[in-house]
Each structure stands twice: as C-alpha cells, then as structure tokens.
Scaffold this active site. Structure first.
Site, PDB file in Angstrom:
ATOM      1  N   CYS A 158       0.444   0.091  -3.688  1.00  0.00           N
ATOM      2  CA  CYS A 158      -0.300  -0.941  -2.980  1.00  0.00           C
ATOM      3  C   CYS A 158       0.365  -1.314  -1.669  1.00  0.00           C
ATOM      4  CB  CYS A 158      -0.331  -2.217  -3.816  1.00  0.00           C
ATOM      5  SG  CYS A 158      -1.456  -2.178  -5.200  1.00  0.00           S
TER       6      CYS A 158
ATOM      7  N   CYS B 142      -1.386  -6.966  -1.478  1.00  0.00           N
ATOM      8  CA  CYS B 142      -2.519  -6.696  -2.376  1.00  0.00           C
ATOM      9  C   CYS B 142      -2.862  -7.904  -3.248  1.00  0.00           C
ATOM     10  CB  CYS B 142      -2.221  -5.502  -3.275  1.00  0.00           C
ATOM     11  SG  CYS B 142      -3.626  -5.052  -4.322  1.00  0.00           S
TER      12      CYS B 142
ATOM     13  N   CYS C 106      -4.065   2.338  -4.447  1.00  0.00           N
ATOM     14  CA  CYS C 106      -4.853   1.256  -5.041  1.00  0.00           C
ATOM     15  C   CYS C 106      -6.256   1.243  -4.433  1.00  0.00           C
ATOM     16  CB  CYS C 106      -4.146  -0.061  -4.749  1.00  0.00           C
ATOM     17  SG  CYS C 106      -5.081  -1.521  -5.192  1.00  0.00           S
TER      18      CYS C 106
ATOM     19  N   CYS D  36      -6.607  -2.527  -2.280  1.00  0.00           N
ATOM     20  CA  CYS D  36      -6.026  -2.772  -0.952  1.00  0.00           C
ATOM     21  C   CYS D  36      -6.011  -1.521  -0.072  1.00  0.00           C
ATOM     22  CB  CYS D  36      -4.623  -3.351  -1.084  1.00  0.00           C
ATOM     23  SG  CYS D  36      -3.435  -2.243  -1.872  1.00  0.00           S
TER      24      CYS D  36
HETATM   25 ZN   LIG Z   1      -3.465  -2.832  -4.180  1.00  0.00          ZN
END
Ligand SMILES: [Zn+2]
Length: 190
Positions: free
Chosen positions: A35, A39, A66, A69
């Site tokens: 991330c 995030c 991810c 994000c």
């Molecule tokens: Zn994330």
C-alpha cells in the site's frame, strides 16, 4: 530498513498522512498486499509491516498492489495521483449523472485539459472511458443480480435512451443486454 525510517513511515500509516506516498510503500505480511502509507484500509500491526522504497522491491518480495490505494500509480507525483483518485471516486459514486470533463474540472478546481491528460497518463484510459467502463460493469451486475428491466437498468446507470444503452452495451461486450441476461440466467441454472 533503518529503524527511524520504519517509525516515521508507520507513523504516517497510523495518521493516514500522505507525507510518504510515492516515496515508501508498506508491505502487509498478513495479507501479502502493498500500500501507500496513507491507505484508508485497516491499519496493520507494526510487526506485519515491511517498508519498501520502490514498487519493484515490494513486488519481488511477493506483495500485490492494494486495490484501494493503487500504489502502482502513485509515483512519483502525489498531487496527480490524488487528482486521479478524486476523478475515479466521482465516477464510481455518481456514474448515473451526466458527468463531463467540464464538470469534473469544475468540481476539482482544475482545467478539463489538465485533468484528462493526467488521468490518461496515470491510468492509461480517459475519464470518459472510465465512466463507460463503470456504467457497463454496473449494468452487467444489475442485469444478473436484479429483476430490473433493460429500460430500468439503462436509466439507473445514466442512459436516458434504452436503445442507445443497448447499442452501447453491445459494442462494449459483444452481445445485447437481453442476451447477456439470458446467458447468465442459464449459467446459474446449469
Ligand atoms: Zn492500500
């Protein structure tokens, strides 16, 4: 990774600060996801966090980006990524409205030209293409998961003309909405 950098980045994770976005990435051991520090997903325990200074290193360590994000489109320009996220968020939540580049530009206080260029650069598609994609995916889901008629689906995703919706759907998926609905129903019964 130095202790102090770990603490600084983890502090950004806790406070959802964007300070290190695009500079460091957080690999979450428990989910195998990486991330941006800011995030909005659930905050991981420190012992489950690994810090990477580039995307490749995170990938090589076995982490996947991810979906929330989108760290893979985060570097190296923070403001551009935020602009892209804001555009995507507006499209995701207001796809049934007549969204235009002009409207996006006004809402996000930037020129339509700049917005379009940045969006295309970071995502590979234009906001209009993203809007179409979102509408078509939503239509597919509604056709399969609800008992709404094709006209109702068309209206719900922002098409005032059902026939224009049908032809757009056919261009996008290769089949008509009614064929799509029938095929899925058949698959579900089989
Ligand atoms: Zn994330």
């Amino acid at each position: 990774m130095k202790e102090d950098i770990f603490h600084a980045v983890y502090e950004a994770v806790l406070t959802r600060s964007e300070r290190y976005d695009g500079l460091y990435y957080t690999g979450i051991v428990s989910t195998k996801i990486f991330c941006c520090p800011s995030c909005r997903s659930r905050i991981p325990k420190p012992e489950n966090v690994r810090i990477y200074s580039d995307i490749e290193a995170a990938r090589q360590a076995g982490f996947r980006p991810c979906k929330r994000c989108k760290p893979e489109i985060s570097e190296p320009y923070g403001p551009d990524r935020r602009l892209v996220q804001n555009v995507t968020e507006i499209i995701r939540t207001r796809y049934h409205e007549p969204i235009t580049l002009q409207l996006l530009g006004t809402d996000l206080h930037t020129s339509p030209y700049h917005l379009q260029r940045v969006y295309k650069q970071l995502t590979g598609i234009t906001p209009a293409q993203m809007l179409l994609q979102t509408r078509m995916n939503t239509a597919k889901r509604m056709l399969v998961e609800t008992t709404l008629s094709i006209t109702e689906v068309a209206l719900k995703i922002g098409f005032s003309s059902p026939s224009y919706f049908s032809s757009t759907f056919q261009t996008y998926t290769g089949i008509t909405p009614s064929t799509y609905k029938q095929q899925k129903e058949f698959q579900n019964e089989a």
